[in-house]
Design a protein around this motif. Sequence first.
Motif, PDB file in Angstrom:
ATOM      1  N   VAL A 366       0.945  -1.083   0.126  1.00  0.00           N
ATOM      2  CA  VAL A 366      -0.151   0.083   0.079  1.00  0.00           C
ATOM      3  C   VAL A 366       0.936   1.221   0.161  1.00  0.00           C
ATOM      4  CG1 VAL A 366      -1.773   1.193   1.210  1.00  0.00           C
ATOM      5  CG2 VAL A 366      -1.824  -1.245   1.298  1.00  0.00           C
ATOM      6  N   ASP A 367       0.968   1.909  -1.129  1.00  0.00           N
ATOM      7  CA  ASP A 367       1.572   3.257  -1.005  1.00  0.00           C
ATOM      8  C   ASP A 367       0.948   4.390  -1.778  1.00  0.00           C
ATOM      9  OD1 ASP A 367       3.939   4.680  -0.679  1.00  0.00           O
ATOM     10  OD2 ASP A 367       4.891   4.233  -2.596  1.00  0.00           O
ATOM     11  N   TRP A 368      -0.389   4.869  -1.187  1.00  0.00           N
ATOM     12  CA  TRP A 368      -1.119   5.601  -1.816  1.00  0.00           C
ATOM     13  C   TRP A 368      -0.625   7.206  -1.586  1.00  0.00           C
ATOM     14  CZ3 TRP A 368      -3.783  10.016  -0.794  1.00  0.00           C
ATOM     15  CH2 TRP A 368      -4.989  10.581  -1.801  1.00  0.00           C
ATOM     16  N   HIS A 369      -0.553   7.821  -2.517  1.00  0.00           N
ATOM     17  CA  HIS A 369      -0.158   9.381  -2.473  1.00  0.00           C
ATOM     18  C   HIS A 369      -0.990  10.212  -3.439  1.00  0.00           C
ATOM     19  CE1 HIS A 369       3.507   8.537  -0.090  1.00  0.00           C
ATOM     20  NE2 HIS A 369       3.765   7.567  -0.897  1.00  0.00           N
ATOM     21  N   ASN A 370      -1.311  11.540  -3.045  1.00  0.00           N
ATOM     22  CA  ASN A 370      -2.170  12.172  -3.878  1.00  0.00           C
ATOM     23  C   ASN A 370      -1.375  12.699  -5.161  1.00  0.00           C
ATOM     24  OD1 ASN A 370      -1.580  14.362  -1.524  1.00  0.00           O
ATOM     25  ND2 ASN A 370      -1.281  15.111  -3.362  1.00  0.00           N
TER      26      ASN A 370
END
Length: 383
Positions: A366-370
């Motif tokens: 999991v590596d969400w960035h805007n």
Amino acid sequence: MHVSDYELFEVPPRWLFLKITTSDGTVGWGEPVVEGRAKTVRTAVEELMDNYLLGKDPQRIEDHWQTMYRGGFYRGGPVLMSAIAGIDQALWDIKGKHYGAPVHDLLGGAARNRIRIYQWIGGDDPADVAEQAREKVDAGFTALKMNGTGKLERIDSPAAVSAAADRMQEVREEVGDAVDVGVDFHGRVSKPMAKRLVEALKPHDPFFVEEPVLPEHLDDLGEIAQHTTISIATGERLFSRFDFKQLFEDGHVDLIQPDLSHAGGITEVKKIASMAEAYDVAMAPHCPLGPVALASCVQVDACSPNALIQEQSLDIHYNETSDVLDYLSDPSVFDYEDGFTEIPDGPGLGVEVDEAHVREQAEKDVDWHNPVWRHDDGSVGEW
């Protein structure tokens, strides 16, 4: 009883769950996260748990909150307040389970039986909003929210303003005037554009305009308010009652949107709600997050007379791999009917986290960035 252990789980699409266990086996869940900064907040939670909370009596929630906040010379801000928020949620969950009561009973009791909710339509760069609005209204929602614009220049063209007004008009024509439609400016709109947009949207009667300017420019709200009678909403990027104080005193905001996973948790947002009530300001907690954050919101909504409506992230455009109800053993606790959800009456936060599913999902990367938006000249734009 004392706090004996904790675990953190980063799970898709972009959430961080905290499990706190006590010496008698009671478990509490929290959701401490800054979207796109989960690993940073994780470290802050570990510091607070390892250096302070382990071994302490979990029921002294106010004292723990004050210690975590005031015990550091540098305080406030999104990372620390989100870490405190998730710990605070978990402690309230433990306390409610210990006494066999929902959190709202421990905060004075319910002021309502259910809370109205709204549903997102469109995406970051809104499109197909009329069709989506019809689908959500047919599914039983009576309130919607959409982004007002995509990327905007500091001073943009008449076409950009017209496009925003046309989208709102399309939704209004599709669903009629019995459905409320909030418009989120997302802080991506400059003051001069906000003034033009609120005037252009006025004929279509939005429910509210959200974050018409960035939190750095809240002193501009008075000027924007002079250009509209639309209710002004803001507050998702304010992190304590101290941040909200000047906003209330200025008197230009009609609806505050503190986030239960960013603004210090249940303990702090209940105080913010009471401050808002004293200034005749309504509350709609910000919550594009997971089920623990939503459960925390609804517990505070239940006992806050000025809670107006609740954001929730079912089917939101960020949830591409997992959704809110996937992490609950009994998703029916958040059944939506006639645009409302009932107040959970189970002990603690009133939801049962599916721990096996959490552990399974936590094995994923999991590596969400805007996204980072850029203007045509290459300069960074507001997302």
